[in-house]
Design a protein around this motif. Sequence first.
Motif, PDB file in Angstrom:
ATOM      1  N   THR A  70     -63.095  -6.259  -2.114  1.00  0.00           N
ATOM      2  CA  THR A  70     -63.236  -6.839  -0.779  1.00  0.00           C
ATOM      3  C   THR A  70     -62.744  -5.837   0.250  1.00  0.00           C
ATOM      4  OG1 THR A  70     -61.045  -7.870  -0.946  1.00  0.00           O
ATOM      5  CG2 THR A  70     -62.943  -9.211  -1.597  1.00  0.00           C
ATOM      6  N   GLU A  71     -63.410  -5.799   1.393  1.00  0.00           N
ATOM      7  CA  GLU A  71     -63.069  -4.862   2.446  1.00  0.00           C
ATOM      8  C   GLU A  71     -63.251  -5.529   3.797  1.00  0.00           C
ATOM      9  OE1 GLU A  71     -65.451  -1.409   2.180  1.00  0.00           O
ATOM     10  OE2 GLU A  71     -64.870  -0.918   0.117  1.00  0.00           O
ATOM     11  N   ILE A  72     -62.601  -4.957   4.812  1.00  0.00           N
ATOM     12  CA  ILE A  72     -62.802  -5.381   6.197  1.00  0.00           C
ATOM     13  C   ILE A  72     -63.034  -4.133   7.034  1.00  0.00           C
ATOM     14  CG2 ILE A  72     -60.302  -5.418   6.576  1.00  0.00           C
ATOM     15  CD1 ILE A  72     -60.743  -7.506   8.725  1.00  0.00           C
ATOM     16  N   GLN A  73     -64.039  -4.153   7.885  1.00  0.00           N
ATOM     17  CA  GLN A  73     -64.373  -3.021   8.736  1.00  0.00           C
ATOM     18  C   GLN A  73     -64.501  -3.497  10.179  1.00  0.00           C
ATOM     19  OE1 GLN A  73     -67.901  -1.066   7.346  1.00  0.00           O
ATOM     20  NE2 GLN A  73     -67.169  -0.919   5.231  1.00  0.00           N
ATOM     21  N   SER A  74     -64.054  -2.661  11.094  1.00  0.00           N
ATOM     22  CA  SER A  74     -64.186  -2.984  12.509  1.00  0.00           C
ATOM     23  C   SER A  74     -65.605  -2.706  12.965  1.00  0.00           C
ATOM     24  CB  SER A  74     -63.190  -2.165  13.337  1.00  0.00           C
ATOM     25  OG  SER A  74     -63.402  -2.393  14.720  1.00  0.00           O
ATOM     26  N   ALA A  75     -66.220  -3.705  13.608  1.00  0.00           N
ATOM     27  CA  ALA A  75     -67.567  -3.526  14.150  1.00  0.00           C
ATOM     28  C   ALA A  75     -67.543  -3.448  15.670  1.00  0.00           C
ATOM     29  CB  ALA A  75     -68.465  -4.686  13.706  1.00  0.00           C
ATOM     30  N   GLY A  76     -66.368  -3.570  16.246  1.00  0.00           N
ATOM     31  CA  GLY A  76     -66.235  -3.504  17.698  1.00  0.00           C
ATOM     32  C   GLY A  76     -65.926  -2.090  18.155  1.00  0.00           C
ATOM     33  N   ARG A  77     -65.641  -1.958  19.404  1.00  0.00           N
ATOM     34  CA  ARG A  77     -65.382  -0.644  19.974  1.00  0.00           C
ATOM     35  C   ARG A  77     -63.958  -0.191  19.671  1.00  0.00           C
ATOM     36  NH1 ARG A  77     -62.479  -0.636  24.777  1.00  0.00           N
ATOM     37  NH2 ARG A  77     -61.892  -2.685  25.544  1.00  0.00           N
ATOM     38  N   VAL A 100     -53.685  -7.119   9.882  1.00  0.00           N
ATOM     39  CA  VAL A 100     -55.025  -6.531   9.946  1.00  0.00           C
ATOM     40  C   VAL A 100     -54.836  -5.026   9.992  1.00  0.00           C
ATOM     41  CG1 VAL A 100     -57.131  -6.271  11.278  1.00  0.00           C
ATOM     42  CG2 VAL A 100     -56.041  -8.506  11.112  1.00  0.00           C
ATOM     43  N   LYS A 101     -55.304  -4.331   8.973  1.00  0.00           N
ATOM     44  CA  LYS A 101     -55.150  -2.875   8.871  1.00  0.00           C
ATOM     45  C   LYS A 101     -56.528  -2.242   8.807  1.00  0.00           C
ATOM     46  CE  LYS A 101     -53.432   0.725   5.745  1.00  0.00           C
ATOM     47  NZ  LYS A 101     -54.782   1.274   5.511  1.00  0.00           N
ATOM     48  N   SER A 102     -56.862  -1.451   9.811  1.00  0.00           N
ATOM     49  CA  SER A 102     -58.159  -0.770   9.811  1.00  0.00           C
ATOM     50  C   SER A 102     -58.088   0.471   8.938  1.00  0.00           C
ATOM     51  CB  SER A 102     -58.558  -0.396  11.243  1.00  0.00           C
ATOM     52  OG  SER A 102     -57.779   0.686  11.706  1.00  0.00           O
ATOM     53  N   ASP A 103     -59.246   1.044   8.637  1.00  0.00           N
ATOM     54  CA  ASP A 103     -59.258   2.218   7.757  1.00  0.00           C
ATOM     55  C   ASP A 103     -58.675   3.445   8.430  1.00  0.00           C
ATOM     56  OD1 ASP A 103     -61.240   2.498   9.579  1.00  0.00           O
ATOM     57  OD2 ASP A 103     -62.859   2.873   8.175  1.00  0.00           O
ATOM     58  N   SER A 104     -58.546   3.441   9.765  1.00  0.00           N
ATOM     59  CA  SER A 104     -57.980   4.590  10.477  1.00  0.00           C
ATOM     60  C   SER A 104     -56.468   4.495  10.630  1.00  0.00           C
ATOM     61  CB  SER A 104     -58.620   4.712  11.864  1.00  0.00           C
ATOM     62  OG  SER A 104     -58.362   3.557  12.644  1.00  0.00           O
ATOM     63  N   ALA A 105     -55.851   3.440  10.097  1.00  0.00           N
ATOM     64  CA  ALA A 105     -54.416   3.231  10.245  1.00  0.00           C
ATOM     65  C   ALA A 105     -53.655   3.859   9.088  1.00  0.00           C
ATOM     66  CB  ALA A 105     -54.094   1.733  10.316  1.00  0.00           C
ATOM     67  N   SER A 106     -52.499   4.431   9.381  1.00  0.00           N
ATOM     68  CA  SER A 106     -51.592   4.936   8.357  1.00  0.00           C
ATOM     69  C   SER A 106     -50.428   3.959   8.229  1.00  0.00           C
ATOM     70  CB  SER A 106     -51.082   6.329   8.703  1.00  0.00           C
ATOM     71  OG  SER A 106     -50.340   6.314   9.917  1.00  0.00           O
ATOM     72  N   THR A 107     -49.890   3.845   7.012  1.00  0.00           N
ATOM     73  CA  THR A 107     -48.786   2.929   6.730  1.00  0.00           C
ATOM     74  C   THR A 107     -47.614   3.725   6.186  1.00  0.00           C
ATOM     75  OG1 THR A 107     -50.372   1.186   6.182  1.00  0.00           O
ATOM     76  CG2 THR A 107     -48.103   0.852   5.490  1.00  0.00           C
ATOM     77  N   ARG A 108     -46.410   3.457   6.725  1.00  0.00           N
ATOM     78  CA  ARG A 108     -45.230   4.194   6.282  1.00  0.00           C
ATOM     79  C   ARG A 108     -44.061   3.247   6.020  1.00  0.00           C
ATOM     80  NH1 ARG A 108     -43.343   7.589  10.551  1.00  0.00           N
ATOM     81  NH2 ARG A 108     -44.806   6.640  12.007  1.00  0.00           N
ATOM     82  N   PHE A 119     -57.481   6.759   6.584  1.00  0.00           N
ATOM     83  CA  PHE A 119     -58.787   6.993   5.965  1.00  0.00           C
ATOM     84  C   PHE A 119     -58.706   7.191   4.442  1.00  0.00           C
ATOM     85  CE2 PHE A 119     -59.154   8.647  10.338  1.00  0.00           C
ATOM     86  CZ  PHE A 119     -60.137   7.788  10.808  1.00  0.00           C
ATOM     87  N   THR A 120     -57.587   6.812   3.817  1.00  0.00           N
ATOM     88  CA  THR A 120     -57.496   6.866   2.356  1.00  0.00           C
ATOM     89  C   THR A 120     -57.711   5.491   1.739  1.00  0.00           C
ATOM     90  OG1 THR A 120     -55.086   6.582   2.454  1.00  0.00           O
ATOM     91  CG2 THR A 120     -55.938   8.836   2.383  1.00  0.00           C
ATOM     92  N   GLN A 121     -57.703   4.440   2.565  1.00  0.00           N
ATOM     93  CA  GLN A 121     -57.989   3.084   2.118  1.00  0.00           C
ATOM     94  C   GLN A 121     -58.957   2.438   3.093  1.00  0.00           C
ATOM     95  OE1 GLN A 121     -54.338   0.861   1.830  1.00  0.00           O
ATOM     96  NE2 GLN A 121     -53.856   1.624  -0.217  1.00  0.00           N
ATOM     97  N   ASN A 122     -59.769   1.522   2.577  1.00  0.00           N
ATOM     98  CA  ASN A 122     -60.631   0.747   3.459  1.00  0.00           C
ATOM     99  C   ASN A 122     -59.808  -0.292   4.207  1.00  0.00           C
ATOM    100  OD1 ASN A 122     -63.068   2.034   2.703  1.00  0.00           O
ATOM    101  ND2 ASN A 122     -63.147   0.807   0.835  1.00  0.00           N
ATOM    102  N   GLY A 123     -60.343  -0.769   5.334  1.00  0.00           N
ATOM    103  CA  GLY A 123     -59.642  -1.773   6.108  1.00  0.00           C
ATOM    104  C   GLY A 123     -59.443  -3.060   5.322  1.00  0.00           C
ATOM    105  N   SER A 124     -58.411  -3.808   5.674  1.00  0.00           N
ATOM    106  CA  SER A 124     -58.107  -5.033   4.941  1.00  0.00           C
ATOM    107  C   SER A 124     -57.500  -6.076   5.860  1.00  0.00           C
ATOM    108  CB  SER A 124     -57.139  -4.746   3.779  1.00  0.00           C
ATOM    109  OG  SER A 124     -55.899  -4.266   4.277  1.00  0.00           O
ATOM    110  N   LEU A 125     -57.702  -7.333   5.514  1.00  0.00           N
ATOM    111  CA  LEU A 125     -57.053  -8.473   6.163  1.00  0.00           C
ATOM    112  C   LEU A 125     -56.187  -9.116   5.100  1.00  0.00           C
ATOM    113  CD1 LEU A 125     -56.637 -10.492   8.456  1.00  0.00           C
ATOM    114  CD2 LEU A 125     -58.717 -11.662   7.737  1.00  0.00           C
ATOM    115  N   SER A 126     -54.868  -8.957   5.214  1.00  0.00           N
ATOM    116  CA  SER A 126     -53.972  -9.342   4.132  1.00  0.00           C
ATOM    117  C   SER A 126     -52.628  -9.752   4.712  1.00  0.00           C
ATOM    118  CB  SER A 126     -53.824  -8.160   3.153  1.00  0.00           C
ATOM    119  OG  SER A 126     -52.966  -8.486   2.090  1.00  0.00           O
ATOM    120  N   THR A 127     -51.595  -9.709   3.868  1.00  0.00           N
ATOM    121  CA  THR A 127     -50.210  -9.938   4.275  1.00  0.00           C
ATOM    122  C   THR A 127     -49.411  -8.680   3.939  1.00  0.00           C
ATOM    123  OG1 THR A 127     -49.608 -10.889   2.127  1.00  0.00           O
ATOM    124  CG2 THR A 127     -50.400 -12.413   3.835  1.00  0.00           C
TER     125      THR A 127
END
Length: 421
Positions: A70-77, A100-108, A119-127
């Motif tokens: 499962t993946e989530i991708q931003s379709a907006g601007r 909500v984590k987009s694919d362009s977000a980094s997590t630390r 850009f190492t993971q696809n976007g996701s809607l999770s906890t």
Amino acid sequence: MSVIEEERVRGGVFKDINAEDEDQQPTVIESLCMTCYENGSTRLLLTKIPFFKEIIISSFTCPHCNWTNTEIQSAGRIQEQGVLYTLQVKTKEDMNREVVKSDSASTRIPQLDFEIPAFTQNGSLSTIEGLLDRAVAGLEQDQPIRKATDPVVAEKIEEFIQRLKKLKEVEKEFTLIIDDPSGNSFIENPFAPQKDMALTVAHYKRTPEHNAALGIEVEEEENDEKPGSDLDTMRNEVLVFNTNCPECNAPANTNMKLMILYVVNCEIWRSHRRAGNQNNLTDPSDMSRDLLKSETCSVLIPELEFELGMAALGGKFTTLEGLLKDIKDLIVSKNPFMCGDSSTADRAEKLELFGQKIDKIIAGEMDVHIILDDPAGNSYLQNVYAPDPDPEMKIEKYTRTFEQNEDLGLNDMKTEGYAEK
């Protein structure tokens, strides 16, 4: 205008997310499974989350090898600014915050020196717990091969995996940082509409490197215009160009007029002044006061323990009633965690009660203080007693803090010697 744009304007393609909407059915597409190379099926759902505009939720299932994804991708601007979320995770309840984590977000996670690059993971809607589980699953994926080829490395990674799993027990406080240059990521505030003391949200201007990573081309403007050139002819001209509406993303026109920006260079004053307006609402007629809220202005209502940070709602010219209605609409009506599986009875009850209090303020049934705090000093609240002083309003000017100057980009602003070669 393309068919997609026309449908986007009418709301025919991206519909508001709603678990009870039977008409909101996903599109099923036959797809190739990258695990067993048999045909599976991908379900696509085009929907809208108000805070993040339009998104595409996809789910792949293979009936042959039972692999799912499962993946989530931003379709907006892409948003005007990047966003940085810093959360102090203190309790197990924090693990249930929606993210909500987009694919362009980094997590630390600084305490573990752990980072998931952009850009190492696809976007996701999770906890938050889901983010940790996903990181653990990614590290465990190649462990059998590592144990066979490099047991030492495999052992170190296994120790790190155990440390990640212990974070879910929240035995010690840790920090979660999500940095998204596109501005399309989000961490839930479970205390909304009150301020979340554990969560810090900062917006920033993207660097050229960020724009390149996002695929944005920024044209450099030439500033060597001379008197008598086309610059003079533009001074009294109103320019019109096409943009997208920041609220609904529909095509719109923006009118722009050339203006002059200047900096007062005084060693004492140094333009380090900010303004705050405080108005005590004691009469329903106060709702008709004109109000100018800039993008750098925050709004506080102490009686409701409510604070709306800068950049929220954007800049607008309205009335006090219009501002309160926009706040209610943002917190209650457009809150993505008020509908579907994300909604809980306790959260919905608190936000509904907040909306009722806003209605009482608008109707003049509840006396409160409205505080406009603008570090840039560009906001305004009408004095209905002008030219006499307004007994219901207090205007205060005071020196900005270093942090506020940092947010406004003033600490690095060069005000002298910039024309020298």
